[in-house]
Write a protein that holds these residues in place. Structure first.
Motif, PDB file in Angstrom:
ATOM      1  N   ARG A 149      22.155 -76.972  17.031  1.00  0.00           N
ATOM      2  CA  ARG A 149      22.863 -76.023  17.885  1.00  0.00           C
ATOM      3  C   ARG A 149      21.843 -75.028  18.417  1.00  0.00           C
ATOM      4  NH1 ARG A 149      26.043 -72.668  15.435  1.00  0.00           N
ATOM      5  NH2 ARG A 149      25.539 -73.215  13.286  1.00  0.00           N
ATOM      6  N   TYR A 150      21.832 -74.813  19.735  1.00  0.00           N
ATOM      7  CA  TYR A 150      20.894 -73.880  20.351  1.00  0.00           C
ATOM      8  C   TYR A 150      21.410 -72.449  20.203  1.00  0.00           C
ATOM      9  CZ  TYR A 150      17.890 -77.472  22.325  1.00  0.00           C
ATOM     10  OH  TYR A 150      16.997 -78.502  22.468  1.00  0.00           O
ATOM     11  N   THR A 151      20.525 -71.565  19.735  1.00  0.00           N
ATOM     12  CA  THR A 151      20.921 -70.188  19.424  1.00  0.00           C
ATOM     13  C   THR A 151      21.366 -69.424  20.664  1.00  0.00           C
ATOM     14  OG1 THR A 151      19.349 -70.162  17.596  1.00  0.00           O
ATOM     15  CG2 THR A 151      20.144 -68.020  18.382  1.00  0.00           C
ATOM     16  N   ASN A 152      20.613 -69.540  21.766  1.00  0.00           N
ATOM     17  CA  ASN A 152      20.930 -68.709  22.927  1.00  0.00           C
ATOM     18  C   ASN A 152      22.107 -69.231  23.740  1.00  0.00           C
ATOM     19  OD1 ASN A 152      19.707 -70.891  24.191  1.00  0.00           O
ATOM     20  ND2 ASN A 152      18.393 -69.652  25.528  1.00  0.00           N
ATOM     21  N   LEU A 153      22.678 -70.355  23.351  1.00  0.00           N
ATOM     22  CA  LEU A 153      23.888 -70.853  24.000  1.00  0.00           C
ATOM     23  C   LEU A 153      25.140 -70.464  23.230  1.00  0.00           C
ATOM     24  CD1 LEU A 153      22.804 -74.460  25.086  1.00  0.00           C
ATOM     25  CD2 LEU A 153      22.725 -72.329  26.416  1.00  0.00           C
ATOM     26  N   ALA A 154      24.943 -69.847  22.070  1.00  0.00           N
ATOM     27  CA  ALA A 154      26.083 -69.445  21.229  1.00  0.00           C
ATOM     28  C   ALA A 154      27.043 -70.613  21.023  1.00  0.00           C
ATOM     29  CB  ALA A 154      26.807 -68.254  21.847  1.00  0.00           C
ATOM     30  N   THR A 155      26.478 -71.789  20.729  1.00  0.00           N
ATOM     31  CA  THR A 155      27.301 -72.982  20.539  1.00  0.00           C
ATOM     32  C   THR A 155      28.201 -72.806  19.328  1.00  0.00           C
ATOM     33  OG1 THR A 155      25.463 -74.287  21.390  1.00  0.00           O
ATOM     34  CG2 THR A 155      27.232 -75.485  20.275  1.00  0.00           C
ATOM     35  N   PRO A 156      29.499 -73.017  19.469  1.00  0.00           N
ATOM     36  CA  PRO A 156      30.401 -72.838  18.324  1.00  0.00           C
ATOM     37  C   PRO A 156      30.181 -73.929  17.285  1.00  0.00           C
ATOM     38  CG  PRO A 156      31.580 -73.800  20.182  1.00  0.00           C
ATOM     39  CD  PRO A 156      30.213 -73.441  20.692  1.00  0.00           C
ATOM     40  N   PRO A 157      30.622 -73.696  16.058  1.00  0.00           N
ATOM     41  CA  PRO A 157      30.513 -74.730  15.019  1.00  0.00           C
ATOM     42  C   PRO A 157      31.221 -76.010  15.446  1.00  0.00           C
ATOM     43  CG  PRO A 157      31.131 -72.622  14.058  1.00  0.00           C
ATOM     44  CD  PRO A 157      31.228 -72.454  15.550  1.00  0.00           C
ATOM     45  N   HIS A 158      30.710 -77.118  14.971  1.00  0.00           N
ATOM     46  CA  HIS A 158      31.329 -78.407  15.291  1.00  0.00           C
ATOM     47  C   HIS A 158      32.635 -78.544  14.518  1.00  0.00           C
ATOM     48  CE1 HIS A 158      27.735 -79.711  17.426  1.00  0.00           C
ATOM     49  NE2 HIS A 158      27.034 -79.245  16.419  1.00  0.00           N
ATOM     50  N   PRO A 159      33.750 -78.812  15.197  1.00  0.00           N
ATOM     51  CA  PRO A 159      35.051 -78.868  14.524  1.00  0.00           C
ATOM     52  C   PRO A 159      35.215 -80.120  13.679  1.00  0.00           C
ATOM     53  CG  PRO A 159      35.285 -79.508  16.827  1.00  0.00           C
ATOM     54  CD  PRO A 159      33.854 -79.053  16.651  1.00  0.00           C
ATOM     55  N   GLY A 160      35.974 -79.980  12.610  1.00  0.00           N
ATOM     56  CA  GLY A 160      36.363 -81.150  11.823  1.00  0.00           C
ATOM     57  C   GLY A 160      35.353 -81.613  10.806  1.00  0.00           C
ATOM     58  N   VAL A 161      34.200 -80.918  10.669  1.00  0.00           N
ATOM     59  CA  VAL A 161      33.193 -81.339   9.713  1.00  0.00           C
ATOM     60  C   VAL A 161      32.643 -80.128   8.971  1.00  0.00           C
ATOM     61  CG1 VAL A 161      32.524 -83.380  11.056  1.00  0.00           C
ATOM     62  CG2 VAL A 161      31.336 -81.209  11.425  1.00  0.00           C
ATOM     63  N   GLU A 162      31.989 -80.396   7.864  1.00  0.00           N
ATOM     64  CA  GLU A 162      31.350 -79.365   7.038  1.00  0.00           C
ATOM     65  C   GLU A 162      29.849 -79.422   7.308  1.00  0.00           C
ATOM     66  OE1 GLU A 162      30.347 -79.168   2.297  1.00  0.00           O
ATOM     67  OE2 GLU A 162      32.387 -79.750   2.898  1.00  0.00           O
ATOM     68  N   THR A 163      29.259 -78.310   7.696  1.00  0.00           N
ATOM     69  CA  THR A 163      27.842 -78.298   8.060  1.00  0.00           C
ATOM     70  C   THR A 163      27.047 -77.367   7.144  1.00  0.00           C
ATOM     71  OG1 THR A 163      28.148 -76.529   9.692  1.00  0.00           O
ATOM     72  CG2 THR A 163      28.343 -78.803  10.484  1.00  0.00           C
ATOM     73  N   HIS A 164      25.745 -77.702   7.013  1.00  0.00           N
ATOM     74  CA  HIS A 164      24.814 -76.865   6.251  1.00  0.00           C
ATOM     75  C   HIS A 164      23.482 -76.848   6.988  1.00  0.00           C
ATOM     76  CE1 HIS A 164      27.429 -76.454   2.730  1.00  0.00           C
ATOM     77  NE2 HIS A 164      27.766 -77.727   2.940  1.00  0.00           N
ATOM     78  N   ALA A 165      22.966 -75.649   7.235  1.00  0.00           N
ATOM     79  CA  ALA A 165      21.708 -75.510   7.971  1.00  0.00           C
ATOM     80  C   ALA A 165      20.538 -75.989   7.125  1.00  0.00           C
ATOM     81  CB  ALA A 165      21.500 -74.058   8.380  1.00  0.00           C
ATOM     82  N   LEU A 166      19.592 -76.667   7.783  1.00  0.00           N
ATOM     83  CA  LEU A 166      18.371 -77.121   7.121  1.00  0.00           C
ATOM     84  C   LEU A 166      17.181 -76.255   7.489  1.00  0.00           C
ATOM     85  CD1 LEU A 166      18.638 -81.017   7.445  1.00  0.00           C
ATOM     86  CD2 LEU A 166      18.988 -79.624   5.392  1.00  0.00           C
ATOM     87  N   TRP A 167      16.927 -76.111   8.797  1.00  0.00           N
ATOM     88  CA  TRP A 167      15.823 -75.257   9.226  1.00  0.00           C
ATOM     89  C   TRP A 167      16.016 -74.860  10.681  1.00  0.00           C
ATOM     90  CZ3 TRP A 167      14.999 -80.533   9.805  1.00  0.00           C
ATOM     91  CH2 TRP A 167      14.279 -80.969  10.924  1.00  0.00           C
ATOM     92  N   THR A 168      15.238 -73.882  11.115  1.00  0.00           N
ATOM     93  CA  THR A 168      15.267 -73.428  12.496  1.00  0.00           C
ATOM     94  C   THR A 168      14.094 -74.029  13.237  1.00  0.00           C
ATOM     95  OG1 THR A 168      16.340 -71.354  11.893  1.00  0.00           O
ATOM     96  CG2 THR A 168      15.221 -71.411  14.013  1.00  0.00           C
ATOM     97  N   ASP A 169      14.378 -74.628  14.382  1.00  0.00           N
ATOM     98  CA  ASP A 169      13.380 -75.336  15.172  1.00  0.00           C
ATOM     99  C   ASP A 169      13.168 -74.597  16.498  1.00  0.00           C
ATOM    100  OD1 ASP A 169      11.657 -77.371  16.004  1.00  0.00           O
ATOM    101  OD2 ASP A 169      13.274 -78.640  16.761  1.00  0.00           O
TER     102      ASP A 169
END
Length: 315
Positions: A149-169
């Protein structure tokens, strides 16, 4: 007894907004989705949808049932997991959806790592951008997806799934070594220094293309786009021959030709978050848990390798 498949369609209507989008998600016709939703209303003896012309929206009862559906699906996943042999050893097929620029640094070593540690596990990798990866998860055609997910696009969380951040690229500027801003001793580049140059970017209405455009406009200019590609390696090749400016994610810049340099930029919102996604209730399943653990380890290596290759090996 309510039909779980119809509940999933209702849940997806909340997430995706239109019957057409739900039909595309599940690979069926819009009329089939509409019919199943009508049958769900008959099953519940409740008005779940308000129809106005060709558009529909959920009633309060519809929203409540869609919210409860998540709990139902999580409970079903847990019930299925309890029926699996309690050996504690990961086994069987595991389907992994991965976006293109992470295939080489993450997905390829993941296969070797998992199958080397667990002889009865077989990893199946599918190239998929985040939206497709989420769709594969929901359709149960993938067990884990690697997303961004791109930070400056303020992309909302993906619906219907459980997510966990790994790293910032972070995104980095790819420049020829003779460019004034390519000096490794200088501070990170302000995008305004690149305003007058021709650019190579991802196409409009792609996440990377929109993120770069948003960053440039925030810096006070619109980039002079000469070429548009979705393939980062093609961008790098053309940058080497033309000298045009490119901004690409860090891990995509791990292996640059000797004539190019990767340089950090001052805009700290020009980044993307890399994250894993699984269906609710599946993260502790032995095979999936083993994969998530391996991904956390490999993500540290991928981020480290990209940083050292881009900022040292290319100079």
């Amino acid at each position: 007894m309510l039909d779980v498949r119809r509940l999933i369609l209702l849940r997806d209507l909340v997430a995706h907004g239109t019957v057409t989008a739900v039909a595309e998600l599940h690979g069926v016709t819009t009329s089939a989705v509409s019919q199943q939703l009508r049958l769900l209303e008959e099953e519940t003896h409740t008005r779940l949808l308000e129809r106005t012309g060709r558009s529909v929206r959920l009633t309060a009862a519809g929203h409540q049932l869609a919210e409860d559906t998540e709990h139902v699906l999580t409970a079903l996943e847990r019930a299925r997991n309890r029926l699996l042999p309690d050996t504690g050893e990961p086994a069987g097929p595991l389907h992994f959806a991965c976006f293109p620029s992470a295939l080489a640094p993450v997905a390829a070593p993941l296969s070797k790592t998992l199958e080397g540690a667990h002889e009865n596990l077989r990893l199946h990798i599918t190239e998929a951008e985040p939206e497709t990866g989420v769709r594969l998860l929901i359709q149960r055609r993938a067990d884990i997806a690697l997303l961004y997910r791109y930070t400056n696009l303020a992309t909302p969380p993906h619906p219907g799934v459980e997510t966990h951040a790994l790293w910032t690229d972070p995104l980095v500027a790819i420049l020829r070594n003779d460019h004034p801003a390519a000096d490794p001793e200088r501070s990170p580049i302000d995008l305004r220094e690149l305003a007058g140059a021709p650019w190579i970017t991802a196409p409009p209405q792609t996440a990377c293309g929109d993120a770069v455009l948003q960053a440039c406009r925030s810096a006070g200019f619109t980039p002079q786009v000469r070429h548009t590609f979705t393939d980062f390696s093609a961008m790098i090749a053309l940058a080497a021959s033309s000298g045009h400016t490119v901004l690409i994610p860090h891990i995509a810049a791990a292996h640059l030709p000797p004539t190019l340099t990767a340089r950090p930029v001052t805009d700290n919102t020009l980044t993307r978050t890399i994250e894993t996604a699984v269906r609710h209730g599946t993260a502790h399943e032995p095979t999936i848990a083993a994969c998530l653990t391996a991904l956390r380890t490999l993500s540290n290596s991928a981020a480290y390798t990209a940083e050292n290759s881009a900022f040292q090996g290319s100079q």
